[in-house]
Design a protein around this motif. Structure first.
Motif, mmCIF file in Angstrom:
data_model
loop_
_atom_site.group_PDB
_atom_site.id
_atom_site.type_symbol
_atom_site.label_atom_id
_atom_site.label_comp_id
_atom_site.label_asym_id
_atom_site.label_seq_id
_atom_site.Cartn_x
_atom_site.Cartn_y
_atom_site.Cartn_z
ATOM 1 N N ILE A 1 0.842 -1.206 0.000
ATOM 2 C CA ILE A 1 0.000 0.000 0.000
ATOM 3 C C ILE A 1 0.874 1.251 0.000
ATOM 4 C CG2 ILE A 1 -1.676 1.339 1.325
ATOM 5 C CD1 ILE A 1 -2.793 -1.328 2.374
ATOM 6 N N GLY A 2 1.905 1.249 0.837
ATOM 7 C CA GLY A 2 2.775 2.423 0.945
ATOM 8 C C GLY A 2 3.509 2.732 -0.342
ATOM 9 N N ILE A 3 4.060 1.704 -0.979
ATOM 10 C CA ILE A 3 4.789 1.924 -2.229
ATOM 11 C C ILE A 3 3.835 2.356 -3.338
ATOM 12 C CG2 ILE A 3 6.143 0.792 -4.041
ATOM 13 C CD1 ILE A 3 7.398 -0.936 -1.861
ATOM 14 N N GLY A 4 2.662 1.711 -3.423
ATOM 15 C CA GLY A 4 1.676 2.100 -4.425
ATOM 16 C C GLY A 4 1.236 3.544 -4.253
ATOM 17 N N HIS A 5 1.003 3.946 -3.018
ATOM 18 C CA HIS A 5 0.595 5.320 -2.724
ATOM 19 C C HIS A 5 1.706 6.295 -3.106
ATOM 20 C CE1 HIS A 5 -0.211 8.901 -0.257
ATOM 21 N NE2 HIS A 5 -1.478 8.511 -0.208
ATOM 22 N N ALA A 6 2.940 5.996 -2.721
ATOM 23 C CA ALA A 6 4.064 6.899 -3.001
ATOM 24 C C ALA A 6 4.344 6.994 -4.497
ATOM 25 C CB ALA A 6 5.314 6.408 -2.257
ATOM 26 N N TYR A 7 4.303 5.865 -5.186
ATOM 27 C CA TYR A 7 4.595 5.861 -6.628
ATOM 28 C C TYR A 7 3.505 6.597 -7.404
ATOM 29 C CZ TYR A 7 6.311 4.015 -11.091
ATOM 30 O OH TYR A 7 6.823 3.890 -12.366
ATOM 31 N N ALA A 8 2.250 6.395 -6.999
ATOM 32 C CA ALA A 8 1.140 7.103 -7.657
ATOM 33 C C ALA A 8 1.263 8.609 -7.453
ATOM 34 C CB ALA A 8 -0.197 6.603 -7.102
ATOM 35 N N VAL B 1 -4.566 1.174 -3.445
ATOM 36 C CA VAL B 1 -5.598 0.127 -3.501
ATOM 37 C C VAL B 1 -5.359 -0.834 -4.652
ATOM 38 C CG1 VAL B 1 -8.053 -0.293 -3.902
ATOM 39 C CG2 VAL B 1 -7.350 1.505 -2.324
ATOM 40 N N VAL B 2 -5.096 -0.319 -5.857
ATOM 41 C CA VAL B 2 -4.909 -1.215 -7.001
ATOM 42 C C VAL B 2 -3.623 -2.030 -6.853
ATOM 43 C CG1 VAL B 2 -6.254 0.196 -8.601
ATOM 44 C CG2 VAL B 2 -3.772 0.556 -8.435
ATOM 45 N N SER B 3 -2.638 -1.464 -6.195
ATOM 46 C CA SER B 3 -1.406 -2.219 -5.928
ATOM 47 C C SER B 3 -1.709 -3.426 -5.058
ATOM 48 C CB SER B 3 -0.376 -1.319 -5.234
ATOM 49 O OG SER B 3 -0.003 -0.238 -6.042
ATOM 50 N N LEU B 4 -2.510 -3.205 -4.022
ATOM 51 C CA LEU B 4 -2.858 -4.294 -3.105
ATOM 52 C C LEU B 4 -3.717 -5.342 -3.804
ATOM 53 C CD1 LEU B 4 -2.589 -5.209 -0.133
ATOM 54 C CD2 LEU B 4 -4.755 -4.038 0.320
ATOM 55 N N VAL B 5 -4.677 -4.884 -4.602
ATOM 56 C CA VAL B 5 -5.554 -5.816 -5.320
ATOM 57 C C VAL B 5 -4.755 -6.665 -6.302
ATOM 58 C CG1 VAL B 5 -7.418 -5.968 -7.015
ATOM 59 C CG2 VAL B 5 -7.656 -4.445 -5.061
ATOM 60 N N GLY B 6 -3.878 -6.020 -7.071
ATOM 61 C CA GLY B 6 -3.060 -6.766 -8.019
ATOM 62 C C GLY B 6 -2.185 -7.798 -7.334
ATOM 63 N N TRP B 7 -1.613 -7.424 -6.205
ATOM 64 C CA TRP B 7 -0.769 -8.330 -5.411
ATOM 65 C C TRP B 7 -1.570 -9.539 -4.931
ATOM 66 C CZ3 TRP B 7 -0.343 -8.657 0.261
ATOM 67 C CH2 TRP B 7 0.812 -9.307 0.698
ATOM 68 N N PHE B 8 -2.789 -9.298 -4.455
ATOM 69 C CA PHE B 8 -3.631 -10.400 -3.976
ATOM 70 C C PHE B 8 -4.073 -11.308 -5.119
ATOM 71 C CE2 PHE B 8 -4.610 -8.177 0.157
ATOM 72 C CZ PHE B 8 -4.192 -9.219 0.964
ATOM 73 N N ILE C 1 6.601 -5.303 -4.118
ATOM 74 C CA ILE C 1 7.229 -4.128 -4.739
ATOM 75 C C ILE C 1 6.963 -4.111 -6.240
ATOM 76 C CG2 ILE C 1 9.443 -3.044 -5.274
ATOM 77 C CD1 ILE C 1 10.461 -4.122 -2.569
ATOM 78 N N ILE C 2 7.166 -5.260 -6.883
ATOM 79 C CA ILE C 2 6.941 -5.360 -8.327
ATOM 80 C C ILE C 2 5.478 -5.102 -8.664
ATOM 81 C CG2 ILE C 2 7.003 -6.940 -10.299
ATOM 82 C CD1 ILE C 2 9.379 -8.338 -8.872
ATOM 83 N N SER C 3 4.573 -5.693 -7.886
ATOM 84 C CA SER C 3 3.135 -5.528 -8.127
ATOM 85 C C SER C 3 2.720 -4.070 -8.024
ATOM 86 C CB SER C 3 2.330 -6.369 -7.132
ATOM 87 O OG SER C 3 2.596 -7.741 -7.294
ATOM 88 N N ALA C 4 3.247 -3.371 -7.022
ATOM 89 C CA ALA C 4 2.879 -1.964 -6.831
ATOM 90 C C ALA C 4 3.307 -1.119 -8.027
ATOM 91 C CB ALA C 4 3.512 -1.434 -5.549
ATOM 92 N N ALA D 1 1.135 -2.168 -11.181
ATOM 93 C CA ALA D 1 -0.265 -1.761 -11.078
ATOM 94 C C ALA D 1 -0.431 -0.252 -11.273
ATOM 95 C CB ALA D 1 -0.833 -2.183 -9.721
ATOM 96 N N VAL D 2 0.410 0.521 -10.599
ATOM 97 C CA VAL D 2 0.294 1.979 -10.699
ATOM 98 C C VAL D 2 0.663 2.467 -12.095
ATOM 99 C CG1 VAL D 2 1.175 4.182 -9.820
ATOM 100 C CG2 VAL D 2 0.672 2.317 -8.233
ATOM 101 N N ARG D 3 1.668 1.829 -12.702
ATOM 102 C CA ARG D 3 2.062 2.223 -14.058
ATOM 103 C C ARG D 3 0.930 1.969 -15.055
ATOM 104 N NH1 ARG D 3 4.833 5.824 -16.426
ATOM 105 N NH2 ARG D 3 6.516 5.493 -14.899
ATOM 106 N N ILE D 4 0.265 0.807 -14.950
ATOM 107 C CA ILE D 4 -0.870 0.512 -15.828
ATOM 108 C C ILE D 4 -1.996 1.521 -15.578
ATOM 109 C CG2 ILE D 4 -2.680 -1.176 -16.363
ATOM 110 C CD1 ILE D 4 -0.646 -3.365 -15.611
ATOM 111 N N TYR D 5 -2.272 1.792 -14.325
ATOM 112 C CA TYR D 5 -3.309 2.763 -13.952
ATOM 113 C C TYR D 5 -3.013 4.123 -14.590
ATOM 114 C CZ TYR D 5 -6.734 4.981 -10.818
ATOM 115 O OH TYR D 5 -7.821 5.653 -10.305
#
Length: 443
Positions: free
Chosen positions: A93-100, A112-119, A156-159, A162-166
């Motif tokens: 969540i933290g990395i996805g938030h920071a990268y976004a 959120v999308v980072s976490l969903v993609g990871w799951f 880390i990879i998932s975040a 996911a954010v890049r695709i978003y």
């Protein structure tokens, strides 16, 4: 034309490289992602420390005393399980938030999308061996192994993915725009529908592709092919020495070297610490000598360069007004790991007189600590995360019992011996300068 000195040449070569690394969005996001998890890991570690404080009678009391059918120790363990055991969730969540945030898209949905993609990539079945049984059963559910340190690298990879695709979908304008007057939260939710759908679809396809491979899923692939080898390399003495030499070379140039190296090295160290903590929780001996505690509690004292030793020497021997005042003002912050006044005020930055001890003292600390822990003179750190401001001796005792505290005292003393001749030279130069200024004022 003035001829460049050796230090000028080093600065000219290193500064652009360091600046480029420091400005990298991925490394900054990893650093900030772990920063989000840090308070949770520290508090969880404190509960772990309370239930495993190195006094056997206390441990026995917590393990035997019960409230409502549960031991007191089990209540403390719940806090540890809710933080350390599922640390990868907070990191993702933290990395996805920071990268976004750095890419200019909605940071909340980035997390959120980072976490969903990871799951989506996570296996929902794992082997379980009941206590007292020799047979393993495949059960449905989430494995705490993947939620903990083993899931960090795939997280880390998932975040990032996911954010890049978003971001790509948002930039293409494939969003639902609501009319004016719609509440902002509702508008943001609808705007995220298509980007989120693309992210989830992509991760479903990735899950399907990995199901056709020998690994069966992306988690196993990343852990076995990437994370495990990196942990073996990062958990070695040569790797720790090289990382610290690089970080301190940057510090010497006036760049916060630890920020740069931590963004790359911390994921490995945290995974190693989490493995140690899991061993201690299970009543076993920790195995990873190199980890977060090793770095924070034994490599340096008083900040980069282990300058607590420098300041102790300066307080004891300095005769120049400048060094005497600076050392007395700086020694208390240094006890808590804060040494910017020394780095920039002495200065250590670009000071050739202090270059050798500044690199040498942390290297000596690392080598001696590694040797003493590898031969069993000092217990390997227990995996409990402490704030980096925890003073030495206290931190050594809490992480490696009384032997750890004694080792810290010894290392600080050795650092004083190494710094002594160099600080004496700095003090002598300062005295000459002060006497010269005084004589000029008299004239």
């Amino acid at each position: 034309m003035k001829k460049q000195s050796f230090m000028d040449k080093i600065e000219e070569k290193m500064m652009p490289i360091a600046a480029k690394i420091s400005a990298n969005a991925h490394l900054q996001s990893i650093r900030d992602g772990f920063a989000l998890a840090m308070p949770l890991l520290i508090i969880g570690s404190i509960f772990m420390l309370i239930s495993n404080f190195p006094i056997q009678s206390w441990i026995d009391l917590l393990n035997s005393a019960e409230i409502n059918g549960n031991t007191i120790s089990s209540y403390f363990s719940a806090a540890t399980s809710a933080s350390f055991t599922i640390m990868s969730i907070f990191v993702v969540i933290g990395i996805g938030h920071a990268y976004a945030t750095r890419l200019g898209v909605n940071p909340l949905f980035g997390g959120v999308v980072s976490l969903v993609g990871w799951f989506i990539l996570m296996p929902f079945k794992f082997d379980f061996t009941p206590e007292g049984s020799e047979d393993a059963f495949t059960v449905s559910g989430l494995s705490l192994d993947w939620l903990g340190s083993k899931g960090v690298f795939i997280g880390i990879i998932s975040a990032f993915l996911a954010v890049r695709i978003y971001k790509i979908i948002v930039d293409k304008g494939l969003v639902i725009k609501m009319p004016a007057g719609v509440p902002p939260t509702v508008g943001q939710s609808f705007a995220s529908l298509f980007p989120t759908a693309f992210v989830m679809t992509t991760f479903v396809l990735i899950r399907f592709i990995f199901s056709l491979t020998q690994w069966g899923n992306a988690f196993t692939f990343v852990y076995s092919v990437l994370q495990l080898p990196l942990q073996h390399i990062g958990g070695s003495l040569p790797a720790m020495i090289l990382v610290y030499l690089f970080a301190h070379a940057l510090w010497f140039l006036g760049i916060h070297g630890t920020n740069i190296t931590d963004s790359m090295f911390l994921p490995v160290l945290y995974a190693l610490s989490a493995e140690n903590l899991a061993k201690v929780t299970a009543g076993q001996m920790p195995e990873n000598i190199i980890n977060v505690q090793f770095q924070n509690l034994f490599a340096t004292f008083g900040g980069a360069g282990s300058t607590l030793s420098l300041l102790i020497v300066a307080v004891l021997i300095s005769k120049s007004k400048r060094l005497k005042q600076l050392s007395r003002l700086s020694i208390l912050p240094a006890v808590f790991g804060i040494n910017e006044p020394v780095i920039y005020g002495l200065p250590i930055v670009l000071n050739p007189l202090l270059f050798i001890p500044f690199l040498l003292v942390p290297t000596v600390n690392i080598i001696i600590t590694y040797i003493t822990m590898s031969i069993g003179l000092v217990p390997i750190t227990n995996g409990i995360i402490m704030p980096w401001t925890t003073p030495p001796i206290i931190s050594g005792f809490l992480s490696s019992n009384w032997q750890g505290a004694v080792l810290q005292i010894l290392l600080i003393a050795i650092g004083c011996l190494i710094y002594y001749p160099f600080i004496a030279a700095v003090d002598k130069n300062n005295l000459i300068q002060e006497e010269s200024l005084e004589s000029e004022e008299v004239k």
